[in-house]
Design an enzyme around this catalytic site. Structure first.
Site, short mmCIF file in Angstrom:
data_model
loop_
_atom_site.label_atom_id
_atom_site.label_comp_id
_atom_site.label_asym_id
_atom_site.label_seq_id
_atom_site.Cartn_x
_atom_site.Cartn_y
_atom_site.Cartn_z
N SER A 29 4.39 1.85 4.80
CA SER A 29 4.74 2.44 6.10
C SER A 29 4.82 1.41 7.22
O SER A 29 5.13 1.77 8.36
CB SER A 29 3.70 3.50 6.48
OG SER A 29 2.44 2.88 6.71
N ARG A 37 -2.31 -12.31 3.63
CA ARG A 37 -2.25 -13.78 3.66
C ARG A 37 -3.55 -14.43 3.22
O ARG A 37 -3.57 -15.62 2.93
CB ARG A 37 -1.87 -14.27 5.05
CG ARG A 37 -0.48 -13.79 5.46
CD ARG A 37 0.30 -14.83 6.17
NE ARG A 37 0.50 -16.03 5.38
CZ ARG A 37 1.20 -17.08 5.79
NH1 ARG A 37 1.75 -17.06 6.98
NH2 ARG A 37 1.35 -18.13 5.03
N LEU A 38 -4.64 -13.66 3.21
CA LEU A 38 -5.93 -14.24 2.79
C LEU A 38 -6.39 -13.63 1.47
O LEU A 38 -7.56 -13.78 1.10
CB LEU A 38 -6.98 -14.04 3.89
CG LEU A 38 -6.66 -14.66 5.25
CD1 LEU A 38 -7.76 -14.35 6.26
CD2 LEU A 38 -6.48 -16.18 5.13
N THR A 72 -3.80 -4.36 8.56
CA THR A 72 -2.99 -4.35 9.79
C THR A 72 -3.79 -3.91 11.02
O THR A 72 -3.21 -3.74 12.09
CB THR A 72 -1.80 -3.38 9.65
OG1 THR A 72 -2.30 -2.08 9.31
CG2 THR A 72 -0.84 -3.85 8.57
N GLY A 110 0.85 -1.20 0.00
CA GLY A 110 0.00 0.00 0.00
C GLY A 110 0.87 1.23 0.00
O GLY A 110 1.42 1.63 -1.02
N TYR A 116 1.57 3.84 24.16
CA TYR A 116 2.44 3.95 22.99
C TYR A 116 3.82 4.39 23.48
O TYR A 116 3.98 5.50 23.99
CB TYR A 116 1.84 4.99 22.05
CG TYR A 116 2.38 4.97 20.64
CD1 TYR A 116 1.57 4.56 19.59
CD2 TYR A 116 3.67 5.40 20.35
CE1 TYR A 116 2.04 4.56 18.28
CE2 TYR A 116 4.16 5.39 19.06
CZ TYR A 116 3.34 4.97 18.03
OH TYR A 116 3.80 4.97 16.72
#
Lengths: 553, 553
Positions: free
Chosen positions: A139, A269-270, A216, A136, A473
């Site tokens: 990143s 993966r799918l 993701t 994509g 984070y």
């Protein structure tokens, strides 16, 4: 060809870089915390021409098949294109590409125009028993984009950059059909022209795509209001070997195990996500981000929890720990933003309240909606902040944060040029476990720095509040020691990830599994959970042609 | 043994039944709309002793294995226990059990006490190559509980009724660990003692369990505020052949395809859900359900959409179409509830506004939170209602609705005794497709009634508003004709389900797939979607021991 890419050696576009020239406090700060001199001569990356780019292994047969589908213009095997598509942008990726440690880079990059071409490319790849890796914005920081080191088969990177259109907006339903390759700015511009927004703003926004967010399980800065990408995504189209999966854009359904939620997080993966139907919103009448100070992290986190449990519903809830707050102060420009805040008058007030300024924490809370709604939310939050010993410092720092929010990733390259290694890791856990987790991560990171014998730094913010918990984070940095920097990175990164698992967190809140986090997957979702994912992958892709090695092996 | 069950022949507990004695308008209404005389002598179900219950096929070896694990008291093969566990409570189920059409009922019912016993039972079942069907409250209406007609292996029903405890409450995080067999009233009582609520109130609440809600993707009346069970459920424990799957109670995670969302809706095919960690909330300071009238369904639906798009966030949004509204009026008790509302004074006002009272629609909107929050929400909604031509008729009908909300399923048995067949089907779709879907369903149902040559009735309410769409919940009824009532049911039920699919809805919003809706699954989630689910099932249960035949074959 109109698909633009990031720098091969770092974040963002050529010509844009972080600078400390206008930030007088930063060099002393960095010197103090990681013992690195920002004023020493930087070591910039080598020239691209110096890279040792392996030969493409693309055979004539597959090349012909791909060219038949796409035309020669869209089947590209130049060294630059292949290197740009070889990695994401984790510190590991940057260290390797800068060291010309290229490993198994793609043999060819293809740029299909539509779903039909993607299906034909996939057929050709499967027929050739090659490997296909969807790309994509590039990143990713979890190793989701690289071919396995020992991959003997041909590797095709499928760049979705030409699928960048908002196809339609259902104004009555607040739904938009958007192609998976659209980058954040692409789709916000197209939606914005008609008065709509997706409301999804991850740090990577400028260089990440809708399909990548879905693949993701991305989260954005305003997800408290708009939801994470899993909430936003209502329907999907996915090209798989043998057919195209398509779900319906219904708000909620009771059709067995959720196929939509199987595709979310599937990292190629799918199949290849080509399109999604996503929730969109009218641009809010009012939007404001306010800054707040809390006397310490504990009280600030408690305030975020109280806000989550209240009738208030802000769009952003964020609080930095004391170290990240001091970093924010160190990046201030003279007499601007937060600098102004820390006037001697304010400092006097805080000292009078008994604050230890070393422990002070900066928070941002955002509000969106009608002016009345915003006013009421602000009032509700103000009371909670006050109950937790905090104070509001107005819209100034919030505006600054808002303007600068997508610049953060540039800092890492700047530091790397100057001998400091920096990266991020994020997790989530329930409110009751948040501060124990925080303490453990800090302790383990400091142990890792000690083990390496380096001066290191770890700082943190809470982002994304939910009913039952929040995201933490972490950003860590340390002075590169003699020897292999990747081995040094591994020591710190592993210590942080292991602390997440040991303290009942998750391996990642929104950065995915990839290869970087895969070894903690069974600890997180249990071995039977891993088997379920393996079963899915084996069902769709028995030949292991689809981005093998990611999530599960 | 303390596990209670519903009537073998119908809904709810013995001794409780619907009555029209105090509802003078109902008999004329039913006579008019489905041509059935409620005052004629009812045909009650036969005595249990008259049922032709097949012999148990449980062999000595499996019986011994189960008894070794559980003790003889908890391995039950009485005819009543076996019949009670053979079916859910769909109209199809009721027709069959009342006709002694028992088919492949379980050979034995087991009542394990804990997860360890469940694992041992599953091992014994797999070792014997038998079939295991988990059983919660038994309220399912999608055929999820019955063994396949031709099943030659031994069939074990695993009743989770003894796992009915709230194990712990994490007050800081608003999370509770609850055993899967806890029925709605069980868990609300245990939570309520400590000031908490789950906020999940499906129509089946009194006779359905947490595990059943999760296994079928349930939705409740206040889900607009608390979320559907998929939102509420944060972590799961699932006993599978060879191990126990366990996910972490983190608010959000990026660990690949969501294992949590694979177990949700899995209807026992991926293992036995033993426990969940769920979001709980402090009981709200204030809670009110208000009644509203709209001049027609179109304007009422538009108002619900406007509420969903606004800053208001009510806990319940519900509007009945004109037919369901007239049914509500017909069930009123003299001089109570809605009866009072339709005073001649109110009727005069509405007529003066130009309303066609035949088209009028009754709506309920619920509010929960602090008194200030409730006041503000009511004000926001009032404006929207008014903008759409509606009026508020106060808390009276809302209170009545609230008191009676769990009584509805009893009506079906009452009608069945009197020769009327009734059942429900629900779907969801996006706002722009909602009214076209509604029109198509009504048209197809009426065609089905015409095909059967019977007087029929279909009515609907919108429940559960989301950003992008809503749930439409249809109830249909018709006079049983000569011949096979199941064949007649099939004609109407199929027409409604096919209309959902043809009009871009989903096969079910919250009633699951089971066997009843399985033939529309590929239309809904596409053939590759079905294959993903098949792949999951094959991964966990290669021997087809776990509730075979449900969702996918």
């Amino acid at each position: 060809m109109t698909v633009q890419h990031m720098k091969w050696w770092g974040w963002g576009v050529e010509g844009v870089a972080f600078s400390h020239d206008d930030k007088p406090s930063l060099a002393p700060f960095v010197q103090k915390v990681v013992d690195v001199d920002l004023n020493a001569d930087p070591r910039p990356p080598m020239d691209f021409a110096e890279l040792d780019v392996p030969e493409s292994r693309l055979d004539e047969k597959l090349q012909r098949a791909l060219t038949d589908v796409l035309g020669a213009e869209y089947v590209v095997a130049t060294p630059l294109d292949r290197v740009v598509h070889a990695f994401g942008k984790s510190l590991r990726d940057l260290l390797r590409v800068r060291a010309s440690d290229l490993r198994r880079i793609p043999d060819v990059v293809v740029y299909p125009a539509d779903e039909e071409q993607i299906a034909a490319v996939l057929d050709a790849v499967v027929a050739a028993d090659a490997v296909l890796i969807p790309f994509g914005g590039g990143s990713n920081i979890s190793g989701s984009l690289e071919a396995p080191a020992g991959e003997e088969r041909q590797v095709v990177s499928l760049d979705l950059g030409r699928l960048n259109k908002v196809l339609s907006i259902d104004e009555e339903s607040g739904l938009a059909r958007i192609q998976a390759g659209a980058l954040g700015p692409d789709l916000e511009q197209q939606l914005g022209e008609k008065g709509w927004t997706l409301g999804h703003f991850p740090d990577s926004f400028t260089h990440s795509s809708l399909g990548g967010w879905i693949a993701t399980r991305s989260s954005g800065m305003q997800s408290d209001k708009y939801g994470d990408i899993a909430d936003i995504t209502r329907a999907l189209r996915v090209v798989q070997p043998g057919g195209t999966l398509a779900t319906r854009a219904v708000p909620v359904t009771s059709t067995g195990p959720s196929v939509r939620e199987m595709i979310l997080g599937s990292e190629g993966r799918l199949g290849i996500i080509t399109e999604a139907t996503v929730q969109v919103h009218r641009k809010p009448a009012e939007r404001v981000v306010l800054g707040y100070f809390f006397p310490d992290f504990r009280r600030g986190v408690a305030a975020m929890r109280a806000i989550a449990a209240s009738d208030a519903a802000p769009s952003i809830t964020r609080i930095s720990d004391a170290r990240e707050t001091s970093f924010s102060f160190a990046t201030r420009k003279t007499s601007k933003g937060v600098a102004k805040l820390m006037s001697s008058a304010l400092i006097a007030v805080l000292r009078k309240r008994g604050w230890d300024l070393e422990q002070m924490c900066l928070s941002f809370i955002g509000y969106e909606g009608s002016p009345e709604h915003v006013t009421r939310q602000r009032k509700l939050v103000k009371k909670i902040v006050s109950d937790h010993g905090g104070i509001c410092v107005g819209a100034g720092p919030g505006e600054l944060y808002d303007q600068k929010k997508f610049d953060t990733p540039y800092i890492r390259d700047f530091l790397l040029d100057r001998g400091a290694l920096a990266d991020v890791s994020e997790t989530s856990t329930s409110w009751s476990k948040l501060l124990p987790l925080y303490d453990k991560v800090v302790e383990r990171a400091n142990e890792a720095f000690a083990q390496l014998g380096v001066k290191g730094w770890i700082m943190c913010h809470l982002s994304h509040s939910y009913h039952s918990g929040a995201c933490l984070y972490f950003t860590f940095a340390f002075k590169q020691a003699e020897g292999d920097p990747i081995a040094q990175y591994d020591v710190v990164k592993s210590a942080v990830q292991q602390a997440f698992i040991d303290a009942d967190g998750t391996l990642s809140h929104h950065h995915a599994v990839g290869t970087e986090h895969a070894r903690w997957l069974a600890d997180d979702i249990s071995a039977p959970g891993v088997q379920l994912i393996q079963g899915l992958v084996a069902t769709v892709d028995p030949g292991r042609n689809l981005n093998p090695g990611k999530i599960v092996s």
